[in-house]
Design a protein around this motif. Structure first.
Motif, PDB file in Angstrom:
ATOM      1  N   ASP A 180      24.924 -19.080 -21.086  1.00  9.29           N
ATOM      2  CA  ASP A 180      24.944 -20.149 -20.088  1.00  9.29           C
ATOM      3  C   ASP A 180      23.961 -19.806 -18.961  1.00  9.29           C
ATOM      4  O   ASP A 180      23.792 -18.632 -18.609  1.00  9.29           O
ATOM      5  N   ASP A 181      23.328 -20.815 -18.414  1.00  7.48           N
ATOM      6  CA  ASP A 181      22.374 -20.592 -17.315  1.00  7.48           C
ATOM      7  C   ASP A 181      23.029 -19.912 -16.113  1.00  7.48           C
ATOM      8  O   ASP A 181      22.347 -19.259 -15.307  1.00  7.48           O
ATOM      9  N   ARG A 182      24.332 -20.058 -15.968  1.00 10.44           N
ATOM     10  CA  ARG A 182      25.044 -19.462 -14.830  1.00 10.44           C
ATOM     11  C   ARG A 182      25.455 -18.017 -15.078  1.00 10.44           C
ATOM     12  O   ARG A 182      25.902 -17.331 -14.156  1.00 10.44           O
ATOM     13  N   ALA A 183      25.322 -17.552 -16.318  1.00  9.30           N
ATOM     14  CA  ALA A 183      25.720 -16.179 -16.663  1.00  9.30           C
ATOM     15  C   ALA A 183      24.662 -15.182 -16.168  1.00  9.30           C
ATOM     16  O   ALA A 183      23.499 -15.543 -15.970  1.00  9.30           O
ATOM     17  N   PRO A 184      25.044 -13.920 -15.964  1.00 13.09           N
ATOM     18  CA  PRO A 184      24.059 -12.896 -15.580  1.00 13.09           C
ATOM     19  C   PRO A 184      22.933 -12.822 -16.605  1.00 13.09           C
ATOM     20  O   PRO A 184      23.187 -12.859 -17.809  1.00 13.09           O
ATOM     21  N   LYS A 185      21.717 -12.727 -16.140  1.00 17.12           N
ATOM     22  CA  LYS A 185      20.558 -12.745 -17.029  1.00 17.12           C
ATOM     23  C   LYS A 185      20.333 -11.379 -17.685  1.00 17.12           C
ATOM     24  O   LYS A 185      20.500 -10.333 -17.054  1.00 17.12           O
ATOM     25  N   GLY A 186      19.948 -11.423 -18.945  1.00 10.27           N
ATOM     26  CA  GLY A 186      19.547 -10.216 -19.652  1.00 10.27           C
ATOM     27  C   GLY A 186      20.660  -9.459 -20.334  1.00 10.27           C
ATOM     28  O   GLY A 186      20.399  -8.421 -20.961  1.00 10.27           O
ATOM     29  N   PHE A 187      21.898  -9.938 -20.240  1.00  7.11           N
ATOM     30  CA  PHE A 187      23.019  -9.194 -20.805  1.00  7.11           C
ATOM     31  C   PHE A 187      23.670  -9.902 -21.993  1.00  7.11           C
ATOM     32  O   PHE A 187      24.615  -9.365 -22.571  1.00  7.11           O
ATOM     33  N   ALA A 188      23.187 -11.069 -22.363  1.00  9.91           N
ATOM     34  CA  ALA A 188      23.830 -11.834 -23.430  1.00  9.91           C
ATOM     35  C   ALA A 188      23.873 -11.060 -24.735  1.00  9.91           C
ATOM     36  O   ALA A 188      24.894 -11.059 -25.435  1.00  9.91           O
ATOM     37  N   GLY A 189      22.784 -10.392 -25.084  1.00 16.92           N
ATOM     38  CA  GLY A 189      22.733  -9.646 -26.339  1.00 16.92           C
ATOM     39  C   GLY A 189      23.790  -8.562 -26.422  1.00 16.92           C
ATOM     40  O   GLY A 189      24.361  -8.313 -27.494  1.00 16.92           O
ATOM     41  N   ILE A 235      12.316 -15.848 -29.357  1.00 14.76           N
ATOM     42  CA  ILE A 235      11.565 -16.735 -30.246  1.00 14.76           C
ATOM     43  C   ILE A 235      12.456 -17.836 -30.813  1.00 14.76           C
ATOM     44  O   ILE A 235      12.137 -19.025 -30.732  1.00 14.76           O
ATOM     45  N   SER A 236      13.589 -17.436 -31.391  1.00 14.62           N
ATOM     46  CA  SER A 236      14.439 -18.413 -32.074  1.00 14.62           C
ATOM     47  C   SER A 236      15.824 -18.579 -31.463  1.00 14.62           C
ATOM     48  O   SER A 236      16.573 -19.473 -31.862  1.00 14.62           O
ATOM     49  N   GLY A 237      16.186 -17.715 -30.519  1.00 10.27           N
ATOM     50  CA  GLY A 237      17.541 -17.715 -30.004  1.00 10.27           C
ATOM     51  C   GLY A 237      18.454 -16.766 -30.751  1.00 10.27           C
ATOM     52  O   GLY A 237      19.592 -16.555 -30.351  1.00 10.27           O
ATOM     53  N   ALA A 238      17.962 -16.205 -31.862  1.00 12.63           N
ATOM     54  CA  ALA A 238      18.717 -15.228 -32.664  1.00 12.63           C
ATOM     55  C   ALA A 238      20.110 -15.738 -33.026  1.00 12.63           C
ATOM     56  O   ALA A 238      21.108 -15.108 -32.733  1.00 12.63           O
ATOM     57  N   HIS A 239      20.153 -16.878 -33.701  1.00 10.27           N
ATOM     58  CA  HIS A 239      21.436 -17.398 -34.172  1.00 10.27           C
ATOM     59  C   HIS A 239      21.973 -16.541 -35.315  1.00 10.27           C
ATOM     60  O   HIS A 239      23.134 -16.152 -35.308  1.00 10.27           O
ATOM     61  N   LEU A 240      21.142 -16.345 -36.358  1.00 11.77           N
ATOM     62  CA  LEU A 240      21.441 -15.458 -37.496  1.00 11.77           C
ATOM     63  C   LEU A 240      22.674 -15.887 -38.285  1.00 11.77           C
ATOM     64  O   LEU A 240      23.216 -15.092 -39.056  1.00 11.77           O
ATOM     65  N   ASN A 241      23.096 -17.126 -38.141  1.00 13.10           N
ATOM     66  CA  ASN A 241      24.404 -17.501 -38.644  1.00 13.10           C
ATOM     67  C   ASN A 241      24.534 -19.031 -38.587  1.00 13.10           C
ATOM     68  O   ASN A 241      24.423 -19.613 -37.499  1.00 13.10           O
ATOM     69  N   PRO A 242      24.765 -19.704 -39.716  1.00 14.50           N
ATOM     70  CA  PRO A 242      24.930 -21.164 -39.685  1.00 14.50           C
ATOM     71  C   PRO A 242      26.027 -21.632 -38.740  1.00 14.50           C
ATOM     72  O   PRO A 242      25.884 -22.680 -38.091  1.00 14.50           O
ATOM     73  N   ALA A 243      27.120 -20.877 -38.641  1.00 13.44           N
ATOM     74  CA  ALA A 243      28.206 -21.272 -37.744  1.00 13.44           C
ATOM     75  C   ALA A 243      27.759 -21.243 -36.290  1.00 13.44           C
ATOM     76  O   ALA A 243      28.161 -22.090 -35.482  1.00 13.44           O
ATOM     77  N   VAL A 244      26.932 -20.274 -35.931  1.00 10.93           N
ATOM     78  CA  VAL A 244      26.410 -20.196 -34.564  1.00 10.93           C
ATOM     79  C   VAL A 244      25.525 -21.400 -34.279  1.00 10.93           C
ATOM     80  O   VAL A 244      25.640 -22.045 -33.223  1.00 10.93           O
ATOM     81  N   SER A 245      24.643 -21.727 -35.205  1.00  4.49           N
ATOM     82  CA  SER A 245      23.776 -22.889 -35.001  1.00  4.49           C
ATOM     83  C   SER A 245      24.591 -24.159 -34.852  1.00  4.49           C
ATOM     84  O   SER A 245      24.313 -25.003 -33.985  1.00  4.49           O
ATOM     85  N   ILE A 246      25.620 -24.315 -35.683  1.00  2.00           N
ATOM     86  CA  ILE A 246      26.471 -25.506 -35.611  1.00  2.00           C
ATOM     87  C   ILE A 246      27.245 -25.534 -34.298  1.00  2.00           C
ATOM     88  O   ILE A 246      27.346 -26.576 -33.636  1.00  2.00           O
ATOM     89  N   LEU A 250      22.632  -7.000 -31.724  1.00  2.00           N
ATOM     90  CA  LEU A 250      22.094  -6.499 -30.458  1.00  2.00           C
ATOM     91  C   LEU A 250      20.586  -6.278 -30.549  1.00  2.00           C
ATOM     92  O   LEU A 250      19.828  -6.712 -29.668  1.00  2.00           O
ATOM     93  N   THR A 251      20.136  -5.631 -31.617  1.00  2.00           N
ATOM     94  CA  THR A 251      18.709  -5.318 -31.742  1.00  2.00           C
ATOM     95  C   THR A 251      17.862  -6.558 -31.959  1.00  2.00           C
ATOM     96  O   THR A 251      16.759  -6.690 -31.385  1.00  2.00           O
ATOM     97  N   ILE A 252      18.362  -7.504 -32.752  1.00  2.00           N
ATOM     98  CA  ILE A 252      17.593  -8.734 -32.981  1.00  2.00           C
ATOM     99  C   ILE A 252      17.608  -9.631 -31.753  1.00  2.00           C
ATOM    100  O   ILE A 252      16.617 -10.304 -31.441  1.00  2.00           O
ATOM    101  N   ALA A 253      18.722  -9.648 -31.028  1.00  2.00           N
ATOM    102  CA  ALA A 253      18.799 -10.480 -29.826  1.00  2.00           C
ATOM    103  C   ALA A 253      17.699 -10.122 -28.835  1.00  2.00           C
ATOM    104  O   ALA A 253      17.104 -11.007 -28.200  1.00  2.00           O
ATOM    105  N   TYR A 254      17.413  -8.827 -28.704  1.00  2.19           N
ATOM    106  CA  TYR A 254      16.417  -8.400 -27.726  1.00  2.19           C
ATOM    107  C   TYR A 254      14.997  -8.334 -28.296  1.00  2.19           C
ATOM    108  O   TYR A 254      14.041  -8.212 -27.539  1.00  2.19           O
ATOM    109  N   SER A 255      14.864  -8.428 -29.616  1.00  4.21           N
ATOM    110  CA  SER A 255      13.525  -8.376 -30.196  1.00  4.21           C
ATOM    111  C   SER A 255      13.009  -9.740 -30.634  1.00  4.21           C
ATOM    112  O   SER A 255      11.812 -10.039 -30.485  1.00  4.21           O
ATOM    113  N   LEU A 256      13.885 -10.594 -31.147  1.00  3.85           N
ATOM    114  CA  LEU A 256      13.462 -11.905 -31.629  1.00  3.85           C
ATOM    115  C   LEU A 256      14.206 -13.066 -30.973  1.00  3.85           C
ATOM    116  O   LEU A 256      13.908 -14.224 -31.242  1.00  3.85           O
ATOM    117  N   GLY A 257      15.166 -12.750 -30.123  1.00  5.22           N
ATOM    118  CA  GLY A 257      15.941 -13.796 -29.471  1.00  5.22           C
ATOM    119  C   GLY A 257      15.096 -14.739 -28.645  1.00  5.22           C
ATOM    120  O   GLY A 257      15.396 -15.931 -28.536  1.00  5.22           O
TER     121      GLY A 257
END
Length: 227
Positions: free
Chosen positions: A150-159, A56-67, A47-54
């Motif tokens: 997703d672009d159709r999802a509510p904005k700002g709540f993904a984290g 910049i990089s998308g905050a994957h933090l996980n090879p499985a997420v990137s894949i 949660l904290t990284i998603a809103y601070s560095l997301g």
């Protein structure tokens, strides 16, 4: 390079915060945070990284997420390997810091919050149970990530959705595998725990990747907006 540094720092924070809570605080006499506390700690790191560095990089933090994002058509193939390398290095660096702290009072490293099955499972669950758990939990995690971003999802709540999803995943699966759903997190702790933890590490790469691929294919094939 900014993206890779953000992934390094973000994964460093995930392992230090999540595994640190498991190693240092979960069983502290009388006032330990317990399994629920560890689950929340992992969720809070995301949660904290998603809103601070997301941003910049998308905050994957996980090879499985990137894949999973790559399979789902959300991430470029040329960035995949550099992201995974940055994530693993960040996780290992965090485990190194945690090792120094955890052994600073003379304690042995012990299992070091490593993932495992059979005798290394907190609840002594089998390899089959561990494999099913990690595949299903990672698949659900990726479906939530793909849907929340997703672009159709509510904005700002993904984290929030993603952080709470990781918390819930830990609440379910800590007793089975100590919860991986993240090969970088598993690798970092196994390196310092050594022995059987390293021998079982294969499952915590294979199962999360399978789960991520399944989720990516499902989201792309069923839920993605057709263009």
């Amino acid at each position: 390079m900014k993206k890779l540094i953000a992934e390094f720092i973000g994964t460093f924070w995930l392992v230090l915060g999540g595994c640190g809570s498991a190693v240092l605080a979960a069983a502290f006499p009388d006032v330990g945070i317990g399994l629920a506390g560890v689950a929340l700690a992992f969720g809070l790191t995301v949660l904290t990284i998603a809103y601070s560095l997301g941003h910049i990089s998308g905050a994957h933090l996980n090879p499985a997420v990137s894949i999973g994002l790559w399979i789902g058509g959300r991430f470029s193939s040329k960035e995949l390997i550099p992201y995974i390398v940055a994530q693993v290095l960040g996780a290992v660096a965090a485990a190194g810091v945690l090792y120094i702290i955890a052994t600073g009072n003379g304690s042995e490293v012990g299992t070091f919050a490593a993932n495992g099955y059979d005798e290394l499972s907190p609840g002594k669950y089998s390899m089959t149970a561990a494999l099913v758990t990690e595949v299903v939990m990672t698949a659900m995690f990726l479906l939530i990530i793909l849907g929340a971003t997703d672009d159709r999802a509510p904005k700002g709540f993904a984290g929030i959705a993603i952080g709470l999803a990781l918390t819930l995943i830990h609440l379910i699966s800590i007793p089975v595998t100590n919860t991986s759903v993240n090969p970088a997190r598993s690798t970092s702790q196994a390196i310092f725990a050594g022995g059987a933890a390293l021998g079982q590490l294969w499952l915590f790469w294979v199962a999360p990747i399978i789960g991520a691929v399944i989720a990516g294919l499902i989201y792309k094939g069923v839920f993605a907006e057709k263009k």
